[in-house]
Design an enzyme around this catalytic site. Structure first.
Site, PDB file in Angstrom:
ATOM      1  N   ALA A  43       0.783  -1.281  -0.063  1.00 12.47           N
ATOM      2  CA  ALA A  43       0.026   0.007   0.132  1.00 12.47           C
ATOM      3  C   ALA A  43       0.844   1.151   0.015  1.00 12.47           C
ATOM      4  O   ALA A  43       1.843   1.201   0.695  1.00 12.47           O
ATOM      5  CB  ALA A  43      -0.864  -0.100   1.214  1.00 12.47           C
ATOM      6  N   GLU A 129      12.693  -4.102  15.205  1.00 14.08           N
ATOM      7  CA  GLU A 129      14.275  -3.962  15.262  1.00 14.08           C
ATOM      8  C   GLU A 129      14.470  -2.616  14.358  1.00 14.08           C
ATOM      9  O   GLU A 129      15.645  -1.946  14.884  1.00 14.08           O
ATOM     10  CB  GLU A 129      15.054  -5.255  14.359  1.00 14.08           C
ATOM     11  CG  GLU A 129      16.405  -5.121  14.458  1.00 14.08           C
ATOM     12  CD  GLU A 129      17.203  -5.234  15.838  1.00 14.08           C
ATOM     13  OE1 GLU A 129      16.974  -6.156  16.479  1.00 14.08           O
ATOM     14  OE2 GLU A 129      17.433  -4.143  16.204  1.00 14.08           O
ATOM     15  N   VAL A 132      15.233   1.283  15.925  1.00 11.60           N
ATOM     16  CA  VAL A 132      16.337   2.246  16.514  1.00 11.60           C
ATOM     17  C   VAL A 132      17.842   1.900  15.735  1.00 11.60           C
ATOM     18  O   VAL A 132      18.131   0.650  15.755  1.00 11.60           O
ATOM     19  CB  VAL A 132      16.664   1.750  18.109  1.00 11.60           C
ATOM     20  CG1 VAL A 132      17.701   2.412  18.819  1.00 11.60           C
ATOM     21  CG2 VAL A 132      15.133   1.879  18.696  1.00 11.60           C
ATOM     22  N   GLY A 187      17.529  10.745   2.132  1.00 15.37           N
ATOM     23  CA  GLY A 187      16.680  10.216   2.765  1.00 15.37           C
ATOM     24  C   GLY A 187      16.821   9.624   4.098  1.00 15.37           C
ATOM     25  O   GLY A 187      16.342   8.686   4.655  1.00 15.37           O
ATOM     26  N   GLU A 190      13.729  12.431   8.655  1.00 12.45           N
ATOM     27  CA  GLU A 190      12.196  12.256   8.741  1.00 12.45           C
ATOM     28  C   GLU A 190      11.461  13.258   7.724  1.00 12.45           C
ATOM     29  O   GLU A 190      12.084  14.337   7.697  1.00 12.45           O
ATOM     30  CB  GLU A 190      11.802  12.467  10.106  1.00 12.45           C
ATOM     31  CG  GLU A 190      12.585  11.415  11.311  1.00 12.45           C
ATOM     32  CD  GLU A 190      12.071   9.819  10.863  1.00 12.45           C
ATOM     33  OE1 GLU A 190      11.154   9.788  10.533  1.00 12.45           O
ATOM     34  OE2 GLU A 190      13.072   9.104  10.904  1.00 12.45           O
ATOM     35  N   ASP A 201      13.550  12.378  17.474  1.00 10.45           N
ATOM     36  CA  ASP A 201      13.630  11.105  16.998  1.00 10.45           C
ATOM     37  C   ASP A 201      14.670  10.216  17.725  1.00 10.45           C
ATOM     38  O   ASP A 201      14.383   9.361  18.224  1.00 10.45           O
ATOM     39  CB  ASP A 201      14.194  11.357  15.512  1.00 10.45           C
ATOM     40  CG  ASP A 201      14.705   9.886  14.878  1.00 10.45           C
ATOM     41  OD1 ASP A 201      13.645   9.106  14.569  1.00 10.45           O
ATOM     42  OD2 ASP A 201      15.725   9.531  14.941  1.00 10.45           O
ATOM     43  N   LYS A 205      13.845   6.795  20.130  1.00 11.31           N
ATOM     44  CA  LYS A 205      14.715   5.752  20.180  1.00 11.31           C
ATOM     45  C   LYS A 205      15.435   5.384  21.465  1.00 11.31           C
ATOM     46  O   LYS A 205      15.475   4.204  22.015  1.00 11.31           O
ATOM     47  CB  LYS A 205      15.821   5.760  19.100  1.00 11.31           C
ATOM     48  CG  LYS A 205      15.439   5.749  17.854  1.00 11.31           C
ATOM     49  CD  LYS A 205      16.559   6.492  16.739  1.00 11.31           C
ATOM     50  CE  LYS A 205      15.900   6.415  15.170  1.00 11.31           C
ATOM     51  NZ  LYS A 205      16.899   7.271  14.386  1.00 11.31           N
TER      52      LYS A 205
HETATM   53  P1  NAP Z   1       8.977   7.747   3.426  1.00 12.70           P
HETATM   54  O1  NAP Z   1       9.979   7.665   2.296  1.00 12.70           O
HETATM   55  O2  NAP Z   1       8.012   8.989   3.368  1.00 12.70           O
HETATM   56  O3  NAP Z   1       7.674   6.531   2.888  1.00 12.70           O
HETATM   57  C1  NAP Z   1       6.546   6.393   3.565  1.00 12.70           C
HETATM   58  C2  NAP Z   1       5.846   5.505   2.604  1.00 12.70           C
HETATM   59  O4  NAP Z   1       4.314   5.547   3.278  1.00 12.70           O
HETATM   60  C3  NAP Z   1       5.337   6.280   1.126  1.00 12.70           C
HETATM   61  O5  NAP Z   1       5.431   5.087   0.386  1.00 12.70           O
HETATM   62  C4  NAP Z   1       3.763   6.663   1.453  1.00 12.70           C
HETATM   63  O6  NAP Z   1       3.309   6.796   0.204  1.00 12.70           O
HETATM   64  C5  NAP Z   1       3.189   5.605   2.243  1.00 12.70           C
HETATM   65  N1  NAP Z   1       2.308   6.170   3.222  1.00 12.70           N
HETATM   66  C6  NAP Z   1       2.151   7.052   3.919  1.00 12.70           C
HETATM   67  N2  NAP Z   1       0.834   7.129   4.492  1.00 12.70           N
HETATM   68  C7  NAP Z   1       0.252   6.099   4.111  1.00 12.70           C
HETATM   69  C8  NAP Z   1      -1.244   5.777   3.932  1.00 12.70           C
HETATM   70  N3  NAP Z   1      -2.091   6.431   4.779  1.00 12.70           N
HETATM   71  N4  NAP Z   1      -1.719   4.500   3.294  1.00 12.70           N
HETATM   72  C9  NAP Z   1      -0.685   3.977   2.312  1.00 12.70           C
HETATM   73  N5  NAP Z   1       0.764   4.253   2.509  1.00 12.70           N
HETATM   74  C10 NAP Z   1       1.045   5.493   2.926  1.00 12.70           C
HETATM   75  O7  NAP Z   1       9.435   7.355   4.696  1.00 12.70           O
HETATM   76  P2  NAP Z   1      10.643   6.384   5.279  1.00 12.70           P
HETATM   77  O8  NAP Z   1      11.801   7.149   5.214  1.00 12.70           O
HETATM   78  O9  NAP Z   1      10.535   5.190   4.261  1.00 12.70           O
HETATM   79  O10 NAP Z   1       9.910   6.106   6.618  1.00 12.70           O
HETATM   80  C11 NAP Z   1       9.083   4.857   6.914  1.00 12.70           C
HETATM   81  C12 NAP Z   1       9.121   4.629   8.336  1.00 12.70           C
HETATM   82  O11 NAP Z   1      10.471   3.949   8.569  1.00 12.70           O
HETATM   83  C13 NAP Z   1       9.061   5.599   9.403  1.00 12.70           C
HETATM   84  O12 NAP Z   1       8.223   5.394  10.447  1.00 12.70           O
HETATM   85  C14 NAP Z   1      10.404   6.384   9.487  1.00 12.70           C
HETATM   86  O13 NAP Z   1      10.409   7.008  10.976  1.00 12.70           O
HETATM   87  C15 NAP Z   1      11.107   4.931   9.898  1.00 12.70           C
HETATM   88  N6  NAP Z   1      12.493   4.817   9.496  1.00 12.70           N
HETATM   89  C16 NAP Z   1      13.042   5.411   8.455  1.00 12.70           C
HETATM   90  C17 NAP Z   1      14.341   5.305   8.308  1.00 12.70           C
HETATM   91  C18 NAP Z   1      15.049   6.067   7.197  1.00 12.70           C
HETATM   92  O14 NAP Z   1      16.205   5.949   7.044  1.00 12.70           O
HETATM   93  N7  NAP Z   1      14.370   6.802   6.240  1.00 12.70           N
HETATM   94  C19 NAP Z   1      15.329   4.550   9.024  1.00 12.70           C
HETATM   95  C20 NAP Z   1      14.706   3.883  10.388  1.00 12.70           C
HETATM   96  C21 NAP Z   1      13.233   4.129  10.189  1.00 12.70           C
HETATM   97  P3  NAP Z   1       3.707   7.532  -1.193  1.00 12.70           P
HETATM   98  O15 NAP Z   1       4.843   6.841  -1.453  1.00 12.70           O
HETATM   99  O16 NAP Z   1       2.414   7.554  -2.042  1.00 12.70           O
HETATM  100  O17 NAP Z   1       3.848   8.850  -0.437  1.00 12.70           O
HETATM  101  N1  HSE Z   2      15.673  10.338  10.504  1.00 14.10           N
HETATM  102  C1  HSE Z   2      16.402   8.971  11.135  1.00 14.10           C
HETATM  103  C2  HSE Z   2      17.736   9.218  11.820  1.00 14.10           C
HETATM  104  C3  HSE Z   2      16.168   7.687  10.376  1.00 14.10           C
HETATM  105  O1  HSE Z   2      18.087  10.234  10.653  1.00 14.10           O
HETATM  106  O2  HSE Z   2      18.411   8.696  12.162  1.00 14.10           O
HETATM  107  C4  HSE Z   2      16.498   6.592  11.299  1.00 14.10           C
HETATM  108  O3  HSE Z   2      15.601   6.428  12.093  1.00 14.10           O
END
Ligand code: NAP
Ligand code: HSE
Length: 448
Positions: A43, A129, A132, A187, A190, A201, A205
């Site tokens: 999704a 996992e 954090v 990327g 947040e 953030d 964690k």
């Molecule tokens: P992102 O690039 O913004 O991706 C979010 C995805 O979720 C997008 O594909 C978005 O769709 C989809 N989405 C959002 N709301 C939705 C809804 N209501 N229904 C269906 N799909 C939905 O975010 P991300 O960086 O991947 O982060 C995702 C999670 O991982 C977050 O909780 C973040 O804190 C965590 N995280 C991220 C990282 C990192 O390095 N980025 C590391 C560790 C943890 P669209 O593509 O259509 O917008």
């Molecule tokens: N925004 C977060 C960071 C992503 O910079 O560490 C990983 O959790």
């Protein structure tokens, strides 16, 4: 071979990383686990966005409920982010008895106990996992590998974005905002970057790690949180001259003294523990390993009473590193499904209800204090008198040479002092007519 069907919510940075990683190493995982992982539905928010996920037709949808409720989907992977709809997504899946894998630390921080209760009630599990330190398997370390230890202290660089910004500010002398834009492009940051740069953030964690390490759910409101917006290039340079590097740290330490006046015994037969749980920028001695953790890398040092000092290092953010941790959870979830063993490692065990977080005012630290003062005789005397009246000792005073103009910077290195005392002294110091700018106070971590 048995196949377990996955439903992903989110096809962004992390979701895309998981899809690519499964394509690359799915067969390897299957041969190691004896279970194949297959993506059935994904999704996203908008089907109009162009994306290069290489998924077969019909897999992508903009209706997350259809993914969660698909009877063929056995494990739900929440990679959407946020705390409102994401809560709904995770609760819906758990109530259907489906295990959930999430990377969402904000969600856990805000609703952890409710999610854990729901998983237990519906005979399923929640795996986190990736929430954090990106690719570092620190959750498994605290829950399983160090289960025979009391955690004496933990200090971690747990926000890749802030570490990336501080590293480039130090190495290249770049301005804060310029580097932030780069972290977003890569990327790491947040969707709402204030979550990163204001320390929230890292606090999410650090709260998860503190809860696991000490066996009671740490209320996010009890975590003292500072970010890195106020860190200037000047302080980074002065710290370097003094032999330190400024890092944003998540700090968890046991603090001497009884947790309660009654010294109640816990179910483990022990009195509770007082812990400090905080996030702040700190001067880290260059000789300490955390000082050389650069760019988006994270590192967490954990001191256990049996094991002694340990260190965990790796990429803390980004698609591939985070996907690696999601794959680890998927492996656990698939094996638990295969063996019907949802309770083998419960998502959270509260075993220390008598422990508590100590208010920051009571915490004792060393400090770096930078004042901008009028360059005239008697200034040091006035400042040191106010500090002495508050019972605060100075270990050194440095007035860097080469500054011209009406005011000059003065750096004071302050001995161990309670937070409340130094804050009170600072209020008086900043009222002195010779002090011309807001004092800059940064803790010094010694890791003793
Ligand atoms: P992102 O690039 O913004 O991706 C979010 C995805 O979720 C997008 O594909 C978005 O769709 C989809 N989405 C959002 N709301 C939705 C809804 N209501 N229904 C269906 N799909 C939905 O975010 P991300 O960086 O991947 O982060 C995702 C999670 O991982 C977050 O909780 C973040 O804190 C965590 N995280 C991220 C990282 C990192 O390095 N980025 C590391 C560790 C943890 P669209 O593509 O259509 O917008
Ligand atoms: N925004 C977060 C960071 C992503 O910079 O560490 C990983 O959790």
């Amino acid at each position: 071979m048995e196949t377990v069907h996955l439903g992903l919510i989110g096809g962004g940075t992390v979701g895309g990383g998981v899809i690519r990683a499964l394509r690359r190493n799915g067969s390897l995982m299957a041969s190691r686990l004896g279970v194949a992982l297959s993506i059935r539905r994904v999704a996203v928010r908008s089907l109009k966005k162009s994306r290069d996920l290489g998924l077969p037709k019909g897999v992508l949808t903009d209706d997350w409920r259809s993914v969660v409720e698909d009877p063929e989907v056995q494990i739900v992977v929440e990679l959407a982010g946020g705390t409102t709809t994401a809560r709904d997504m995770v609760l819906t899946a758990l109530r259907l008895g489906k295990p959930v894998v999430t990377a969402n630390k904000a969600l856990l921080s805000a609703h952890g106990p409710e999610l854990f209760r729901t998983a237990a009630k519906h005979g399923t599990n929640l795996y986190y996992e990736a929430s954090v330190a990106g690719g570092i398997p620190i959750i498994k370390v605290l829950r399983e590998s160090l289960v025979g230890n009391r955690v004496i202290s933990l200090a971690g660089i747990v926000n890749g974005t802030c570490n990336y910004i501080l590293t480039r500010m130090k190495l290249e002398g770049i301005e804060f905002l310029e580097v932030l834009a780069e972290a977003q492009r890569l990327g790491y940051a947040e969707a709402e970057p204030s979550l990163d740069v204001d320390g929230h953030d890292a606090a999410h964690k650090t709260g998860i790690l503190a809860s696991l390490a000490h066996g009671f759910w740490v209320d996010p409101k009890s975590i003292h949180t500072e970010g890195i917006r106020q860190i200037s290039r000047l302080d980074i340079q002065f710290a370097a001259q003094l032999g330190y590097t400024i890092k944003l740290l998540g700090v968890i330490k046991t603090v001497p003294g009884p947790a309660t006046t009654t010294r109640k015994k816990t179910s483990a037969g022990e009195g509770g523990t007082r812990i400090q749980v905080a996030v702040y920028p700190a001067l880290v001695p260059n000789a300490h390993v955390l000082a050389s953790v650069n760019h988006a890398f994270n590192a967490i040092s954990v001191r256990g009473d049996i094991v002694g000092d340990t260190l965990f290092y790796g990429r803390g953010a980004g698609a591939d590193a985070t996907a690696s941790s999601v794959l680890s959870d998927l492996a656990d979830a698939a094996l638990d499904l295969k063996h019907g063993s949802v309770d083998r490692v419960p998502c959270f065990v509260a075993h220390s209800s008598d422990s508590r977080v100590v208010p920051m005012e009571e915490v004792v630290s060393r400090y770096y204090l930078r004042l901008e003062v009028v360059d005239q005789p008697g200034v040091f005397a006035r400042i040191s008198t106010l500090l002495a009246k508050a019972g605060i000792g100075i270990s050194s005073i440095i007035q860097p040479e080469g500054h011209v103009g009406e005011t000059v910077p003065v750096i004071l290195m302050i001995h161990d002092a309670p937070n409340a005392s130094i804050q009170k002294a600072l209020r008086l110091i900043s009222r002195l007519r010779v002090v011309r700018a807001e004092p800059v106070l940064i803790r010094v971590e010694t890791f003793e």
